[in-house]
Each structure stands twice: as C-alpha cells, then as structure tokens.
Design a protein around this motif. Sequence first.
Motif, PDB file in Angstrom:
ATOM      1  N   THR A   1     -23.027 -39.214  64.377  1.00  0.00           N
ATOM      2  CA  THR A   1     -21.738 -39.767  63.723  1.00  0.00           C
ATOM      3  C   THR A   1     -21.029 -40.446  65.267  1.00  0.00           C
ATOM      4  N   LEU A   2     -20.971 -39.804  66.215  1.00  0.00           N
ATOM      5  CA  LEU A   2     -20.462 -40.386  67.318  1.00  0.00           C
ATOM      6  C   LEU A   2     -21.204 -41.899  67.685  1.00  0.00           C
ATOM      7  N   GLN A   3     -22.634 -41.652  67.822  1.00  0.00           N
ATOM      8  CA  GLN A   3     -23.174 -42.984  68.006  1.00  0.00           C
ATOM      9  C   GLN A   3     -23.162 -44.138  67.237  1.00  0.00           C
ATOM     10  N   ALA A   4     -22.932 -43.690  65.945  1.00  0.00           N
ATOM     11  CA  ALA A   4     -22.586 -44.747  64.872  1.00  0.00           C
ATOM     12  C   ALA A   4     -21.064 -45.310  65.088  1.00  0.00           C
ATOM     13  N   ARG A   5     -19.986 -44.310  65.208  1.00  0.00           N
ATOM     14  CA  ARG A   5     -18.923 -44.989  65.800  1.00  0.00           C
ATOM     15  C   ARG A   5     -18.854 -46.012  66.887  1.00  0.00           C
ATOM     16  N   LEU A   6     -19.486 -45.334  68.051  1.00  0.00           N
ATOM     17  CA  LEU A   6     -19.468 -46.191  69.138  1.00  0.00           C
ATOM     18  C   LEU A   6     -20.264 -47.636  69.043  1.00  0.00           C
TER      19      LEU A   6
ATOM     20  N   ALA B   1     -19.531 -35.605  71.592  1.00  0.00           N
ATOM     21  CA  ALA B   1     -19.646 -35.232  70.316  1.00  0.00           C
ATOM     22  C   ALA B   1     -19.114 -33.643  70.132  1.00  0.00           C
ATOM     23  N   ARG B   2     -19.516 -32.728  71.145  1.00  0.00           N
ATOM     24  CA  ARG B   2     -19.093 -31.522  70.904  1.00  0.00           C
ATOM     25  C   ARG B   2     -17.596 -31.315  71.090  1.00  0.00           C
ATOM     26  N   LEU B   3     -17.237 -31.918  72.142  1.00  0.00           N
ATOM     27  CA  LEU B   3     -15.581 -32.020  72.408  1.00  0.00           C
ATOM     28  C   LEU B   3     -14.671 -32.499  71.077  1.00  0.00           C
ATOM     29  N   LEU B   4     -15.494 -33.283  70.184  1.00  0.00           N
ATOM     30  CA  LEU B   4     -14.815 -33.886  69.041  1.00  0.00           C
ATOM     31  C   LEU B   4     -15.101 -32.992  67.750  1.00  0.00           C
TER      32      LEU B   4
ATOM     33  N   THR C   1      -9.655 -43.166  67.228  1.00  0.00           N
ATOM     34  CA  THR C   1      -8.626 -43.089  68.218  1.00  0.00           C
ATOM     35  C   THR C   1      -9.049 -41.976  68.963  1.00  0.00           C
ATOM     36  N   ARG C   2      -9.404 -40.737  68.697  1.00  0.00           N
ATOM     37  CA  ARG C   2     -10.041 -39.773  69.425  1.00  0.00           C
ATOM     38  C   ARG C   2     -11.207 -40.135  70.421  1.00  0.00           C
ATOM     39  N   ILE C   3     -12.190 -40.814  69.861  1.00  0.00           N
ATOM     40  CA  ILE C   3     -13.282 -41.188  70.658  1.00  0.00           C
ATOM     41  C   ILE C   3     -12.555 -42.252  71.656  1.00  0.00           C
ATOM     42  N   LEU C   4     -11.846 -42.926  71.472  1.00  0.00           N
ATOM     43  CA  LEU C   4     -11.492 -43.907  72.410  1.00  0.00           C
ATOM     44  C   LEU C   4     -10.545 -43.325  73.693  1.00  0.00           C
ATOM     45  N   ARG C   5      -9.895 -42.306  73.054  1.00  0.00           N
ATOM     46  CA  ARG C   5      -9.141 -41.490  74.094  1.00  0.00           C
ATOM     47  C   ARG C   5     -10.097 -40.842  75.094  1.00  0.00           C
ATOM     48  N   LEU C   6     -11.326 -40.000  74.513  1.00  0.00           N
ATOM     49  CA  LEU C   6     -12.180 -39.495  75.156  1.00  0.00           C
ATOM     50  C   LEU C   6     -12.926 -40.361  76.360  1.00  0.00           C
TER      51      LEU C   6
END
Length: 160
Positions: free
Chosen positions: A35-40, A26-29, A8-13
């Motif tokens: 980890t970010l790339q795997a989630r995306l 990734a920095r903001l989160l 949800t935080r990723i999608l919001r960004l």
Amino acid sequence: MAVDSLDTRILRLLIEQPRTSAREYARLLGIARGTLQARLDRLEREGVITGSGPVLSPAALGHPVLAFVHLEVTQGHLDEVGEALCAVPEIIEAFSTTGGGDLLTRVVARDNGHLEDVIQRLIQLPGVVRTRTEVALRERVPHRLLPLVESVGRAAGGAE
C-alpha cells in the motif's frame, strides 16, 4: 491531485525521517508495504514527490554568502540567457519572473568579492541588460513544505 489523510501522513514521514526504510514507514503508518509503495509510486507519477536525494548546505561547501540577483534581459533573449545561467555553478536556482526583472537567480558565493565576480560574469552574458542584487543576511524561515502538505491534507478531508 488530491492528497488525502494517508498521503499527508506519508509525506510527513518522508520529510521528518528521510532516511527511514519503506518497511519502517509502513510499520509506523500501520499499513501494508505494498500500500505504501503504491502511494509513493502515485505521488511520484503525479509530480508531488520530485526527488529523494540529500539536502546539501552551500555554506558547508564553502559558499556561505547567499544573494538574490535579478537580471533584466533584452527582449527575445530570455531562453538564451536562461540556458547560459546553467554554466554558472554558483547559481543554484533561477526563475522567470514578472515585475522589476525578467529572471531571479539564487546565487551562492565564498565571500563578497566572489559574489562580485559572479555578478560581473552574469552582466557579461549576451542579452543581460542589468542586474540588481540583494544579499541575504539571515535565514528566517528555512525551506519547508510540511505546513503546506498538512494544509492541503486538511482541506482534502482531514489530515491528522
């Protein structure tokens, strides 16, 4: 698919800051870029994220008139008419529907005369029986998904 708090935080960004780099996300989160790339990658693979291009304004492209045109189609011709709609550039979306019509199209035009020309083109398509048009006067709620994303995230375990 389950969307958790981090998703949800990723999608919001992505929605609020679409032109930011993955490293900055990734920095903001406060997570690793991997980890970010795997989630995306997972969100794309599972069809949650379906695109990443710019959002364009038909009005800024010279087509400020927006209308919803319902098409009634002769039985057995829905696929044929649906394919024919792809050849009409002013149709920016089309859906099969239940209710008073068979197809609902979102049409943009330069002015009302141009809208009438588009409608006349639609009524001449083989298989189209009749059309019904509703002209949009003003957008009251712009296309949005963030409230839905946040609701799904809360339901899945508490988005921030």
